[in-house]
Design an enzyme around this catalytic site. Sequence first.
Site, PDB file in Angstrom:
ATOM      1  N   ARG A  49       0.863  -1.187   0.000  1.00  0.00           N
ATOM      2  CA  ARG A  49       0.000   0.000   0.000  1.00  0.00           C
ATOM      3  C   ARG A  49       0.891   1.226   0.000  1.00  0.00           C
ATOM      4  O   ARG A  49       2.107   1.112   0.132  1.00  0.00           O
ATOM      5  CB  ARG A  49      -1.018  -0.007   1.160  1.00  0.00           C
ATOM      6  CG  ARG A  49      -0.604  -0.567   2.469  1.00  0.00           C
ATOM      7  CD  ARG A  49       0.487   0.147   3.176  1.00  0.00           C
ATOM      8  NE  ARG A  49       0.215   1.569   3.339  1.00  0.00           N
ATOM      9  CZ  ARG A  49       1.114   2.504   3.555  1.00  0.00           C
ATOM     10  NH1 ARG A  49       2.406   2.180   3.644  1.00  0.00           N
ATOM     11  NH2 ARG A  49       0.790   3.762   3.695  1.00  0.00           N
ATOM     12  N   GLY A  50       0.269   2.410  -0.155  1.00  0.00           N
ATOM     13  CA  GLY A  50       1.045   3.639  -0.331  1.00  0.00           C
ATOM     14  C   GLY A  50       1.188   3.880  -1.823  1.00  0.00           C
ATOM     15  O   GLY A  50       1.544   2.962  -2.577  1.00  0.00           O
ATOM     16  N   ALA A  51       0.896   5.114  -2.249  1.00  0.00           N
ATOM     17  CA  ALA A  51       0.750   5.388  -3.687  1.00  0.00           C
ATOM     18  C   ALA A  51       1.948   4.943  -4.550  1.00  0.00           C
ATOM     19  O   ALA A  51       1.767   4.175  -5.506  1.00  0.00           O
ATOM     20  CB  ALA A  51       0.442   6.874  -3.882  1.00  0.00           C
ATOM     21  N   ASP A 240      -1.941  10.766  -2.318  1.00  0.00           N
ATOM     22  CA  ASP A 240      -2.344   9.720  -3.279  1.00  0.00           C
ATOM     23  C   ASP A 240      -2.640  10.311  -4.643  1.00  0.00           C
ATOM     24  O   ASP A 240      -2.554   9.635  -5.665  1.00  0.00           O
ATOM     25  CB  ASP A 240      -3.555   8.957  -2.753  1.00  0.00           C
ATOM     26  CG  ASP A 240      -3.109   8.020  -1.653  1.00  0.00           C
ATOM     27  OD1 ASP A 240      -3.000   8.478  -0.500  1.00  0.00           O
ATOM     28  OD2 ASP A 240      -2.814   6.861  -1.964  1.00  0.00           O
ATOM     29  N   ASN A 250      -5.402  12.560   0.160  1.00  0.00           N
ATOM     30  CA  ASN A 250      -4.517  11.679   0.950  1.00  0.00           C
ATOM     31  C   ASN A 250      -5.365  10.956   1.995  1.00  0.00           C
ATOM     32  O   ASN A 250      -6.590  11.153   2.073  1.00  0.00           O
ATOM     33  CB  ASN A 250      -3.385  12.507   1.589  1.00  0.00           C
ATOM     34  CG  ASN A 250      -2.297  11.644   2.188  1.00  0.00           C
ATOM     35  OD1 ASN A 250      -1.830  10.696   1.545  1.00  0.00           O
ATOM     36  ND2 ASN A 250      -1.891  11.918   3.413  1.00  0.00           N
ATOM     37  N   LYS A 251      -4.714  10.147   2.790  1.00  0.00           N
ATOM     38  CA  LYS A 251      -5.382   9.321   3.795  1.00  0.00           C
ATOM     39  C   LYS A 251      -6.386  10.125   4.619  1.00  0.00           C
ATOM     40  O   LYS A 251      -6.097  11.252   5.035  1.00  0.00           O
ATOM     41  CB  LYS A 251      -4.299   8.707   4.699  1.00  0.00           C
ATOM     42  CG  LYS A 251      -4.789   7.829   5.827  1.00  0.00           C
ATOM     43  CD  LYS A 251      -5.684   6.705   5.365  1.00  0.00           C
ATOM     44  CE  LYS A 251      -5.115   5.864   4.256  1.00  0.00           C
ATOM     45  NZ  LYS A 251      -6.117   5.005   3.590  1.00  0.00           N
TER      46      LYS A 251
HETATM   47  O1  MRU Z   1      -4.531   3.301   2.117  1.00  0.00           O
HETATM   48  P1  MRU Z   1      -3.042   3.492   2.017  1.00  0.00           P
HETATM   49  O2  MRU Z   1      -2.294   2.965   3.192  1.00  0.00           O
HETATM   50  O3  MRU Z   1      -2.497   2.964   0.698  1.00  0.00           O
HETATM   51  O4  MRU Z   1      -2.860   5.058   2.006  1.00  0.00           O
HETATM   52  C1  MRU Z   1      -1.585   5.604   1.924  1.00  0.00           C
HETATM   53  C2  MRU Z   1      -1.555   7.068   2.022  1.00  0.00           C
HETATM   54  O5  MRU Z   1      -2.573   7.719   2.129  1.00  0.00           O
HETATM   55  C3  MRU Z   1      -0.213   7.734   1.878  1.00  0.00           C
HETATM   56  O6  MRU Z   1      -0.158   8.908   2.618  1.00  0.00           O
HETATM   57  C4  MRU Z   1       0.005   8.090   0.392  1.00  0.00           C
HETATM   58  O7  MRU Z   1      -0.196   6.958  -0.421  1.00  0.00           O
HETATM   59  C5  MRU Z   1       1.350   8.634   0.147  1.00  0.00           C
HETATM   60  S1  MRU Z   1       2.592   7.397   0.309  1.00  0.00           S
HETATM   61  C6  MRU Z   1       4.098   8.045  -0.101  1.00  0.00           C
END
Ligand code: MRU
Length: 358
Positions: A49-51, A240, A250-251
């Site tokens: 996970r994470g963009a 994201d 973002n989250k």
């Molecule tokens: O649902 P997730 O854990 O994939 O969400 C991740 C985030 O919101 C991060 O802040 C975002 O992807 C940036 S990661 C460098």
Amino acid sequence: MSTAEMRTVDWADGVVRLIDQTRLPHELVIKEYRDYRAVAEAIRVMEVRGAPAIGAAAALGVALAALEGAALPPDEFRAHLNEAARVLAGTRPTAVNLFWGIDRVVAVADPWREGSAAGAANRAVAEAVAILAEDVAVNQAMGRFGAALINDGDTVLTHCNAGALATVAFGTALGVIRAAVAQGKRVRVFADETRPRLQGMKLTAWELARDGIDVTLIADNMAPSLMRRGLIQCAVVGADRVAANGDVVNKIGTYGVALACRAHGLPFYVAAPLSTVDLTMSSGDQVPIEERAGEEMTHIDGIRVSPAGVPVLNPAFDVTPAELVTGLITEVGVLRAPYGPALAEAVARQSRREEQQA
Ligand code: MRU
């Protein structure tokens, strides 16, 4: 394995290797994937996970699909690759890096231009592997620009996990913190829990503590009060998707952090590579927001913590309006408002550079 050596997303001899983030912080398990369908499932269930990490994993998923179809006639190879792209793109809707990673590999895997499906498959693997190396370099560049914004002695609030675990390595927001610490600045980090999936508590606290960076856990609802007490100097988060006007998706909970920063006169920084910028979205309100299963709210680690039968809302992301963003840390520098022209220029300059290199 130190965090510097650790690769959240990796490729070795035709196999995709991913750190299974659903097992952290209890155990560090690296899983191997030989089928693009399994990579898609890993993205869907958030083993990865994470963009940027999602984008890199999906790119490698397309490479696996290309190898699987390497003996097909060109038109069947194309249809096979399109199907793989469709399956991978259907996993999560919000992080634009997912679609960016898939499109980049599909675009170069052209069996007519490369002479055969096998040639196109080799090209696909090379492109996906290049994305991994670029991600690390981009994060380090963001770190260099972003570190200048952090002062010696600062306490930085971060939300979710925008670290090594959300990228191939190093991280975006946490890359900025790593770079500031590497410059000898004394930096303390407040990692908020990030309900409901607890990426801040499980992942950010894990990776920073492992690197010996001074990290303290707080619950999501503590940040405004700690700001009021003067215990936080700025916030740095990831993204994201960044819309053409600078709105940041973002989250869930990021918007609240930005509002609290504004109310207390604190800078709110977003660290995001240009691959997270989506100029086709004029504002954040156009970005699809993922709704995840209610069980993420009602249960913690499989144990029910809410009364049965009560409905739940679980949007996984929110939109922070551009006017709350103090600076957008990218690999080409720190962009400032007005974000519309700044983003358009940064993306155009980057495209020109890539064309010259091609
Ligand atoms: O649902 P997730 O854990 O994939 O969400 C991740 C985030 O919101 C991060 O802040 C975002 O992807 C940036 S990661 C460098």
